[in-house]
Design an enzyme around this catalytic site. Sequence first.
Site, PDB file in Angstrom:
ATOM      1  N   GLY B  22       0.783  -1.225   0.000  1.00 40.37           N
ATOM      2  CA  GLY B  22       0.000   0.000   0.000  1.00 40.37           C
ATOM      3  C   GLY B  22       0.814   1.273   0.000  1.00 40.37           C
ATOM      4  O   GLY B  22       0.260   2.353   0.106  1.00 40.37           O
ATOM      5  N   ASP B  24       2.533   4.359  -1.535  1.00 41.44           N
ATOM      6  CA  ASP B  24       2.442   5.088  -2.789  1.00 41.44           C
ATOM      7  C   ASP B  24       3.030   6.469  -2.592  1.00 41.44           C
ATOM      8  O   ASP B  24       3.681   6.737  -1.575  1.00 41.44           O
ATOM      9  CB  ASP B  24       0.986   5.128  -3.299  1.00 41.44           C
ATOM     10  CG  ASP B  24       0.043   5.846  -2.352  1.00 41.44           C
ATOM     11  OD1 ASP B  24       0.409   6.906  -1.824  1.00 41.44           O
ATOM     12  OD2 ASP B  24      -1.075   5.334  -2.131  1.00 41.44           O
ATOM     13  N   TYR B  32      -4.020  -0.793   6.986  1.00 36.64           N
ATOM     14  CA  TYR B  32      -5.401  -0.926   6.510  1.00 36.64           C
ATOM     15  C   TYR B  32      -6.322  -1.227   7.689  1.00 36.64           C
ATOM     16  O   TYR B  32      -6.095  -2.177   8.441  1.00 36.64           O
ATOM     17  CB  TYR B  32      -5.517  -2.032   5.461  1.00 36.64           C
ATOM     18  CG  TYR B  32      -4.846  -1.709   4.147  1.00 36.64           C
ATOM     19  CD1 TYR B  32      -4.755  -0.397   3.679  1.00 36.64           C
ATOM     20  CD2 TYR B  32      -4.308  -2.712   3.365  1.00 36.64           C
ATOM     21  CE1 TYR B  32      -4.149  -0.107   2.462  1.00 36.64           C
ATOM     22  CE2 TYR B  32      -3.702  -2.436   2.142  1.00 36.64           C
ATOM     23  CZ  TYR B  32      -3.626  -1.126   1.704  1.00 36.64           C
ATOM     24  OH  TYR B  32      -3.029  -0.853   0.497  1.00 36.64           O
ATOM     25  N   LYS B 219       2.050   2.439  -9.419  1.00 35.81           N
ATOM     26  CA  LYS B 219       2.068   3.707  -8.695  1.00 35.81           C
ATOM     27  C   LYS B 219       3.184   4.581  -9.248  1.00 35.81           C
ATOM     28  O   LYS B 219       4.316   4.112  -9.432  1.00 35.81           O
ATOM     29  CB  LYS B 219       2.300   3.454  -7.205  1.00 35.81           C
ATOM     30  CG  LYS B 219       1.182   2.642  -6.558  1.00 35.81           C
ATOM     31  CD  LYS B 219      -0.074   3.465  -6.381  1.00 35.81           C
ATOM     32  CE  LYS B 219      -1.181   2.648  -5.712  1.00 35.81           C
ATOM     33  NZ  LYS B 219      -2.371   3.463  -5.418  1.00 35.81           N
ATOM     34  N   ASP B 247      -0.997   5.479 -11.495  1.00 35.50           N
ATOM     35  CA  ASP B 247      -1.714   6.096 -10.375  1.00 35.50           C
ATOM     36  C   ASP B 247      -0.759   7.004  -9.607  1.00 35.50           C
ATOM     37  O   ASP B 247       0.221   6.529  -9.039  1.00 35.50           O
ATOM     38  CB  ASP B 247      -2.240   4.988  -9.454  1.00 35.50           C
ATOM     39  CG  ASP B 247      -3.048   5.527  -8.281  1.00 35.50           C
ATOM     40  OD1 ASP B 247      -3.179   6.759  -8.148  1.00 35.50           O
ATOM     41  OD2 ASP B 247      -3.551   4.701  -7.491  1.00 35.50           O
ATOM     42  N   ASN B 249      -1.730   9.174  -7.134  1.00 33.58           N
ATOM     43  CA  ASN B 249      -2.204   9.461  -5.776  1.00 33.58           C
ATOM     44  C   ASN B 249      -2.153  10.951  -5.404  1.00 33.58           C
ATOM     45  O   ASN B 249      -1.722  11.301  -4.301  1.00 33.58           O
ATOM     46  CB  ASN B 249      -1.435   8.617  -4.761  1.00 33.58           C
ATOM     47  CG  ASN B 249      -1.856   7.162  -4.814  1.00 33.58           C
ATOM     48  OD1 ASN B 249      -1.278   6.374  -5.564  1.00 33.58           O
ATOM     49  ND2 ASN B 249      -2.890   6.794  -4.065  1.00 33.58           N
ATOM     50  N   GLU B 273      -4.367   7.804 -12.975  1.00 27.67           N
ATOM     51  CA  GLU B 273      -5.316   7.896 -11.862  1.00 27.67           C
ATOM     52  C   GLU B 273      -4.850   8.957 -10.866  1.00 27.67           C
ATOM     53  O   GLU B 273      -3.660   9.058 -10.575  1.00 27.67           O
ATOM     54  CB  GLU B 273      -5.371   6.523 -11.192  1.00 27.67           C
ATOM     55  CG  GLU B 273      -6.296   6.418 -10.005  1.00 27.67           C
ATOM     56  CD  GLU B 273      -6.427   4.970  -9.539  1.00 27.67           C
ATOM     57  OE1 GLU B 273      -6.254   4.044 -10.376  1.00 27.67           O
ATOM     58  OE2 GLU B 273      -6.670   4.760  -8.348  1.00 27.67           O
ATOM     59  N   GLU B 300     -11.654   7.742  -5.805  1.00 28.59           N
ATOM     60  CA  GLU B 300     -11.576   7.159  -4.457  1.00 28.59           C
ATOM     61  C   GLU B 300     -11.580   8.213  -3.376  1.00 28.59           C
ATOM     62  O   GLU B 300     -11.951   7.928  -2.238  1.00 28.59           O
ATOM     63  CB  GLU B 300     -10.347   6.254  -4.326  1.00 28.59           C
ATOM     64  CG  GLU B 300      -9.032   6.990  -4.294  1.00 28.59           C
ATOM     65  CD  GLU B 300      -7.828   6.056  -4.246  1.00 28.59           C
ATOM     66  OE1 GLU B 300      -7.618   5.314  -5.215  1.00 28.59           O
ATOM     67  OE2 GLU B 300      -7.102   6.055  -3.235  1.00 28.59           O
ATOM     68  N   ASP B 323     -15.742   4.812  -4.734  1.00 32.82           N
ATOM     69  CA  ASP B 323     -15.270   4.128  -3.527  1.00 32.82           C
ATOM     70  C   ASP B 323     -16.504   3.791  -2.696  1.00 32.82           C
ATOM     71  O   ASP B 323     -17.388   4.627  -2.515  1.00 32.82           O
ATOM     72  CB  ASP B 323     -14.321   5.034  -2.737  1.00 32.82           C
ATOM     73  CG  ASP B 323     -13.798   4.357  -1.493  1.00 32.82           C
ATOM     74  OD1 ASP B 323     -12.689   3.803  -1.552  1.00 32.82           O
ATOM     75  OD2 ASP B 323     -14.490   4.377  -0.458  1.00 32.82           O
ATOM     76  N   HIS B 350     -12.741   1.617  -7.092  1.00 36.55           N
ATOM     77  CA  HIS B 350     -11.561   1.521  -6.238  1.00 36.55           C
ATOM     78  C   HIS B 350     -11.747   0.386  -5.248  1.00 36.55           C
ATOM     79  O   HIS B 350     -12.825   0.219  -4.676  1.00 36.55           O
ATOM     80  CB  HIS B 350     -11.393   2.836  -5.473  1.00 36.55           C
ATOM     81  CG  HIS B 350     -10.381   2.778  -4.377  1.00 36.55           C
ATOM     82  ND1 HIS B 350     -10.708   2.897  -3.043  1.00 36.55           N
ATOM     83  CD2 HIS B 350      -9.045   2.590  -4.416  1.00 36.55           C
ATOM     84  CE1 HIS B 350      -9.607   2.804  -2.314  1.00 36.55           C
ATOM     85  NE2 HIS B 350      -8.584   2.619  -3.112  1.00 36.55           N
ATOM     86  N   ALA B 351     -10.689  -0.397  -5.032  1.00 34.15           N
ATOM     87  CA  ALA B 351     -10.775  -1.444  -4.000  1.00 34.15           C
ATOM     88  C   ALA B 351      -9.395  -1.660  -3.399  1.00 34.15           C
ATOM     89  O   ALA B 351      -8.519  -0.809  -3.502  1.00 34.15           O
ATOM     90  CB  ALA B 351     -11.352  -2.721  -4.570  1.00 34.15           C
ATOM     91  N   GLY B 352      -9.214  -2.817  -2.764  1.00 35.65           N
ATOM     92  CA  GLY B 352      -8.004  -3.064  -1.994  1.00 35.65           C
ATOM     93  C   GLY B 352      -8.293  -2.753  -0.538  1.00 35.65           C
ATOM     94  O   GLY B 352      -9.423  -2.909  -0.074  1.00 35.65           O
ATOM     95  N   GLU B 381     -10.717  -3.066  -9.510  1.00 32.63           N
ATOM     96  CA  GLU B 381      -9.470  -3.208  -8.767  1.00 32.63           C
ATOM     97  C   GLU B 381      -9.534  -4.449  -7.883  1.00 32.63           C
ATOM     98  O   GLU B 381     -10.573  -4.788  -7.309  1.00 32.63           O
ATOM     99  CB  GLU B 381      -9.210  -1.961  -7.905  1.00 32.63           C
ATOM    100  CG  GLU B 381      -7.829  -1.976  -7.264  1.00 32.63           C
ATOM    101  CD  GLU B 381      -7.356  -0.602  -6.806  1.00 32.63           C
ATOM    102  OE1 GLU B 381      -8.202   0.315  -6.697  1.00 32.63           O
ATOM    103  OE2 GLU B 381      -6.140  -0.450  -6.564  1.00 32.63           O
TER     104      GLU B 381
END
Lengths: 436, 436
Positions: B22, B24, B32, B219, B247, B249, B273, B300, B323, B350-352, B381
């Site tokens: 995760g 980025d 998480y 990323k 992406d 971010n 993204e 997201e 999201d 968006h997921a994860g 995702e």
Amino acid sequence: MPLITHLSVRDIRFPTSDGLHGSDAIHADPDYSCAYVTLHTDVPGLSGDGITFTLGRGTQLCVAVIEQLQSFVVGRSLESITGDFANWWRAACNESQLRWLGPERGLIHMSFAAIVNAVWDLYAKSEGKPLWKLLSDMTPDQLVSVVDFRHISDVLTPDEAIELLKQHEQTKAVREAELLSTGLPAYTTSAGWIGYSDDYRRELCQKYLDLGFRHFKLKVGANLADDMHRATILREEIGDECALMMDANQVWDVGTAIDCMKELAAFQPLWIEEPTSPDDVLGHAKIARAIAPIGVATGEAISNRVMFKQFLESGAMQFCQIDSCRVGGVNELIAIMLMATKFNVPVCPHAGGVGLCNYIQHLSAFNYIAISPSLDKVVLEYSDHLHEHFVDRLNIQDARYRLPTMPGYSITMHDQSLAEHEFPQGSVWRSRKKGV
Amino acid sequence: MPLITHLSVRDIRFPTSDGLHGSDAIHADPDYSCAYVTLHTDVPGLSGDGITFTLGRGTQLCVAVIEQLQSFVVGRSLESITGDFANWWRAACNESQLRWLGPERGLIHMSFAAIVNAVWDLYAKSEGKPLWKLLSDMTPDQLVSVVDFRHISDVLTPDEAIELLKQHEQTKAVREAELLSTGLPAYTTSAGWIGYSDDYRRELCQKYLDLGFRHFKLKVGANLADDMHRATILREEIGDECALMMDANQVWDVGTAIDCMKELAAFQPLWIEEPTSPDDVLGHAKIARAIAPIGVATGEAISNRVMFKQFLESGAMQFCQIDSCRVGGVNELIAIMLMATKFNVPVCPHAGGVGLCNYIQHLSAFNYIAISPSLDKVVLEYSDHLHEHFVDRLNIQDARYRLPTMPGYSITMHDQSLAEHEFPQGSVWRSRKKGV
């Protein structure tokens, strides 16, 4: 070089919903409140106070956010913050795990504002100056160094901001003397709340006319017939020479806003404030195009500089109503005032509530002295509630804000006021059942 | 007709920052986490669970917001909510004193989403259907009745939404059968995180190619040379036939995004993204115009339907990345999916994180069956972390999400997982010093 030794924060609420002060199309019963931060230092007698403004319930959530963020100030010297101000500000806004809960918007950002405002209060007190004077005395380079330009550089670069500030640097003293002599123009919303009877509304119009006010704001958006009725009363009382502003508090959709304002145009309003969602840049632009020359005013609920950037660059906003607590405090407000000046949009700050009038007098004085050397179309919101609770009490004469002279940002409250209104244990709340 | 008797909410965190999963350009060390809501009822064995997703610190703030909002569900029958869903939703978003702390954005709104999602889980369980099936079986009128159209009617009216849904109502069963047979296409970000070594990245590319994936996200945004290096490795491993998405971010300014993407265009990305601030509609539109045919993807971190409305109507978004927890839950997501369909923009959720894959499979299945009958450019995702904690475990085969069949919204976690990961008292956290 004071060291910030600890932070305390209190949940302070005033039971203003008792009198329907502050009632509008979307906020039926506000209890004007704030999260009240104090930064304590190792210098005897020196501390900094700051608030974020709320409407009652949920103030404890701001308190919890502020406690979560305190590591950004506690244990640090004031100079380690102010000497690298933009980077400090950006780091706090981008704490790697907390950022997800914003970013730079909502509860997290407005709570952070209380800390930022307290830092500036401490800074101004440590320099022995009122905040407006501290800011006005800074050079263009110093001012630009406190701003985080991330995500706004497509519209304003640091170099461009410095150029803009330099244009009027030599004449700052003239405007400072002018403001010290005459103050800043104020308008009143006190006759405009929805919950009042006709007779009481007429009485309030006369009261504020007698006090010298020539700008009156009316809340609209409940339903069109009632809005027309209240506008008729206001125009009957204040005549055609005074300015009438209208405020819908976000209640309309875009099409409804346009339809209603075509009717309300008969009363020649100077602006319509918050006609729709504060997130709707494109919607406000549609409304502005449809109802010109009536201007669109908004800002008290706009999240951050990135949103203001878009409102300003797209012509969606003819009056820029910064709020001193919604965005990330003084640093971000400087960015917004710079952008407003670039787009030639007057800054007419949101105030009222509790403490907001205290804050905006500093911001508008600084803006006029150092950034935007015109008072054309500039008028500051004024509301006469709750001023007795502040140590550096607001001074309004002939409907003009007189500049504060005490060091700081004028937000420190009397100890007794804090003790009585702290929620839920203060004496004002102990005898009540309402609240949370 | 179950009655919601009480609400419980827990702070659940997973120490994912240990492995740099995760990482980025802007989130260096996410743990998480989620605020995990349970709505208890008077029907034995029937309860509803819902989450909002977080990155660790601050999850207790979501818990506090949810506790503040619980009066909107506790003591009410499920039917009193679902039978007047849009009005219930609007009332909760506009609580007269709390609204100031949003409105409809940030911590308040995403915390409210956990409650909304729990209501839908309870609703689906009480009907004995997985959520996607419950939604797909609703008529156009029923679906439109759950949406609050306030502030979006200039772009989509309820009548227009009903027309849109009716166009494809007769063929829903065909698409449902298709999805039950083949599932929904997934992409992986697992080879794309910034913190990985080159060798590990190559290894992950091969692993996911072997698993059937043909869409890979990388990323970017740390610095351009590193981005080019990582993109080179990905293209070397996945070849030219697979899709490569990028992406950033939110890390770039508008001008930087355009400059960087002109270089990264050499790797033929399908989309970039979050090139800049999630609040910057006009900025994304500038980027989209400058870098076409590369698409701009975002969502997201977009606050609500009003922001999505503007991204969609202005051409600022070529891929709509809803999201499941950021906006106000299922009700608001239906509004957004309807608008995306009107503007012919594919919805690629968006997921994860934790639980987000569980949620989006329902949303995308429903979207394809009932709203937008095309899978062209649609890809979901997927991330393979933390699935072992869920009772209705995710089922991915040949890089496709297989539709869940258990009643509900697939978010219920095992009791042991909850107990071990509750912060700070769970066994996983008791032995650590990090966190809050």
